[in-house]
Structures are given as C-alpha cells and as structure tokens.
Design a protein around this motif. Structure first.
Motif, PDB file in Angstrom:
ATOM      1  N   GLU A  39     -60.096  36.755   1.734  1.00 14.33           N
ATOM      2  CA  GLU A  39     -59.307  37.428   2.750  1.00 14.33           C
ATOM      3  C   GLU A  39     -60.235  37.895   3.864  1.00 14.33           C
ATOM      4  N   ALA A  40     -59.748  37.902   5.104  1.00 15.80           N
ATOM      5  CA  ALA A  40     -60.520  38.375   6.247  1.00 15.80           C
ATOM      6  C   ALA A  40     -59.806  39.584   6.846  1.00 15.80           C
ATOM      7  N   VAL A  41     -60.495  40.728   6.866  1.00 16.09           N
ATOM      8  CA  VAL A  41     -59.891  41.991   7.287  1.00 16.09           C
ATOM      9  C   VAL A  41     -60.758  42.642   8.357  1.00 16.09           C
ATOM     10  N   ALA A  42     -60.142  43.171   9.395  1.00 16.30           N
ATOM     11  CA  ALA A  42     -60.883  43.840  10.467  1.00 16.30           C
ATOM     12  C   ALA A  42     -61.411  45.189   9.987  1.00 16.30           C
ATOM     13  N   ARG A  43     -62.706  45.423  10.227  1.00 17.82           N
ATOM     14  CA  ARG A  43     -63.317  46.727   9.966  1.00 17.82           C
ATOM     15  C   ARG A  43     -63.320  47.499  11.281  1.00 17.82           C
ATOM     16  N   GLY A  44     -62.287  48.256  11.520  1.00 22.11           N
ATOM     17  CA  GLY A  44     -62.135  48.894  12.816  1.00 22.11           C
ATOM     18  C   GLY A  44     -61.567  47.899  13.819  1.00 22.11           C
TER      19      GLY A  44
END
Length: 216
Positions: A94-99
C-alpha cells in the motif's frame, strides 16, 4: 498543471539524458494527497506508476496475521509502483501519504508514448530496473554471507544511491528510519542502533529524526 522542473528532477535522477517532449509532459498529471490518504492499496492493480514531487509516501504491506510492516518512506524525486504497473500485476504493498504530499502520475498514455516515441527512454527504464535488482541481490547476498557491519554498510550505500541529497558541507542527506535500515540490512533494530552510534562516534554519520547524514 504539471510543474516542469519537478518532472525534470525525476528524469535527471532516473532517466539521465532523456528529454521529454512537451506534448508528452502535458499528459503527466500532478496529484495532491492529504496526510494519511492511500494512493493505492495492497492487492490493487494500479493504472499508473508514480514519482514523489513533494512530501513523502510511505510504502507498507500487511501480513497474513495483520501485522503492518513499512517497506520504505519515499521522498522526491523517487519513483514507486513501477514494477506492478509495468507487469500488470497487483501491487504488493500500500502507498500512503505521510503528511500533505504530491505525486506525478505516469498513466498508460504517457508510459506508452515514452516507450514508443522517446529515444533512449526504454533503455534508461531497463537500466533503472537493473539498478534496483542489483541492489536487492547485493542485500540478499549480504544477508547470507556477510557480517552485520558489511550488511549495514551496503544498506546505507543503497539508500544513498537511491535517495541521497548532497549538501554544501560535504554531507549526503538520506531519508530513512532505523526500522527501514534494519529491514534492508536484515538486522535487528538494536544492532542497527549500535552500528549507527559507532558510525556517529567515528564522524562518518549523523542520525536525525527520519533522516541520516552520511559523509560524502
């Protein structure tokens, strides 16, 4: 509208010498993500591959027991999602935005046109795959045949190649956590912490929160 310098930075880092025609650049869109927003999920077939233009993307996978493991934190101008897209396979993570973050989206149209119309792009893409494969092989070899210090050094070298940003003081800034470094080196976090402290004492490295600075 896509900021051309962001695209140039991506190509300079991954496809040096390749020039993107304006009409193809216009098909590569820039997408903004709020912190915590997923770009794609594990097991999903993706319609594009991506490059980080701003912020940071966390790639992670969830095991059968529900344990979530971070693969890496991807910063500008790194590519990700390329293998699954090119192979037409479901994403392994999964690819998730950090901020708040922004990514460049290379969908099917720009990918096909880059491959078919831009001289040198296909060779540069193959070279990018080869670099990543070679780095993985080196780490696997180190995990089986080399000691902790050698594995630690190889992992640092790979991160520096992929994400290093030299500064004016002779240091190379690398976005990486101890957990990520431990995974790459196939070492425990305790061992990595000890090796980081030893390198710091020798003046070869400066650790920070989510960052490392290596002597150039």
């Amino acid at each position: 509208m896509l900021e051309i310098p962001a695209l140039q930075r991506v190509f300079e880092a991954h496809f040096p010498g390749v020039v993107v025609p304006a009409e193809i650049a216009a098909t590569i869109v820039r997408r903004r993500l709020a912190g915590g927003r997923s770009l794609f999920v594990q097991g999903q077939r993706t319609a594009a591959f991506y490059a980080v233009a701003a912020g940071e993307i966390e790639t992670r996978f969830t095991g059968a027991d529900g344990t979530v493991s971070v693969i890496e934190n991807v910063g500008p101008p790194r590519l990700f999602g390329l293998a699954a897209f090119a192979a037409g396979q479901p994403a392994e993570y999964e690819a998730v935005a950090r901020g708040t973050s922004e990514v460049l989206v290379f969908g099917r149209e720009p990918y096909t046109r880059l491959m078919d119309e831009v001289p040198g792009f296909a060779r540069a893409l193959l070279a990018e795959f080869a670099r990543r494969y070679d780095g993985t092989l080196r780490l696997l070899q180190a995990a089986r045949h080399q000691g902790a210090a050698e594995r630690f050094a190889l992992a640092l070298a790979q991160l520096a190649r992929e994400r290093g940003r030299p500064d004016d003081a002779g240091w190379i800034e690398v976005a990486a956590t101890q957990t990520e470094l431990a995974r790459l080196a196939h070492l425990s976090r305790q061992t990595v912490n000890e090796l980081l402290q030893a390198a710091r004492a020798e003046g070869r490295l400066r650790p920070g929160r989510g960052r490392l600075w290596l002597r150039g």
